[in-house]
Scaffold this motif. Structure first.
Motif: not given
Length: 209
Positions: A59-67, A122-131
Motif C-alpha cells: 500500500a505504501d509503495l502505491v501511495l509513494d508513487r502516486f505522491a 486516499l480518503e484522508s487526503g494522501a496525494p493521488g488521483f484527486s490532487a
C-alpha cells in the motif's frame, strides 16, 4: 549485502525500487518480503523493521508513487504556453499510469488489507488521483487564459475525463494485457481537439481563433 545494524540511506526507496524490479521480472506471485530484501541486497528483517508487513509495504509503495506523480502534476501550470496542450496532458497522464503500474496497483487490489490501507489514505487526503485532477484543471485554466484552450471549455470536466480514464486503466489492467498508453494518448488527442487546444506543435494557434 548490508550487515545487520548498519543504517542504509533511503531504505524505503531502496525497498520500493527492489519490489518494482521483482514484479516486472517475475510477476505478483513472486513478491514476498524475502524476495524484496534479497533484491535490495539487505538483511531479511529490514522490510519488517520499516513496515508492519507486506500489505502495508505494498500500500505504501502505491501511495509513494502516486505522491511522486502528484508533485510532478503541480508543476504542470508552469509549462502553460509551452510544448502542446495534448503533449503536456499526456506527460502527466502517462506518469500517473506508470506511477504504480497495473501490476502493482492490481496487486494492492487483490490484498484486502493493502487495499483498505490505500483507500483510507486516499480518503484522508494522501496525494493521488484527486490532487492530479486539480492540478490538470489549474493547468487548463492557465492555457485558457493564454488562448490555447477555447473559452467555452469545461476544464474541470476535461481533467476528470483524463484522470478518470487513467484511473480505470490503472485499476483494471493486468499483466499481459494490451498497453493502455495508446488509449490514453488517443483520448487526450480527442479531448484537446474538442477543446480547440494545440495538438501538433508548440505555439500553434487554437482552432477557431
Amino acid at each position: 549485502m548490508s550487515p545487520r545494524g548498519v543504517a542504509m540511506p533511503d531504505v524505503r526507496e531502496r525497498l520500493f525500487a527492489a519490489a518494482e524490479r521483482v514484479l516486472a521480472r517475475e510477476g505478483p506471485g513472486a513478491l514476498t518480503s524475502r524476495a524484496v530484501t534479497a533484491e535490495a541486497g539487505c538483511a531479511k528483517g529490514v522490510l519488517h523493521a520499516h513496515f508492519a508487513g507486506l500489505d502495508e509495504f505494498v500500500a505504501d509503495l502505491v501511495l509513494d508513487r502516486f505522491a511522486h506523480t502528484a508533485r510532478a502534476a503541480e508543476e504542470l501550470t508552469g509549462r502553460a504556453g509551452g510544448d502542446t496542450v495534448a503533449g503536456n496532458l499526456c506527460g502527466v497522464a502517462l506518469a500517473l499510469l506508470d506511477s504504480a503500474g497495473p501490476t502493482i496497483a492490481g496487486l494492492a487490489m487483490t490484498r484486502p488489507a493493502a487495499s483498505l490501507r490505500l483507500r483510507q489514505a486516499l480518503e484522508s487526503g494522501a496525494p493521488g488521483f484527486s490532487a492530479v485532477q486539480e492540478s490538470i484543471t489549474r493547468y487548463l485554466d492557465a492555457e485558457q487564459r493564454l488562448g490555447r484552450v477555447s473559452a467555452g471549455t469545461d476544464t474541470a470536466a476535461v481533467a476528470l475525463a483524463v484522470v478518470g480514464t487513467t484511473h480505470h486503466l490503472l485499476m483494471t489492467g493486468r499483466p499481459g494485457a494490451a498497453d493502455p498508453r495508446e488509449q490514453v494518448r488517443g483520448l487526450i488527442a480527442m479531448l484537446a481537439s474538442a477543446a480547440g487546444a494545440t495538438v501538433t506543435a508548440s505555439g500553434d494557434v487554437p482552432s477557431g481563433e
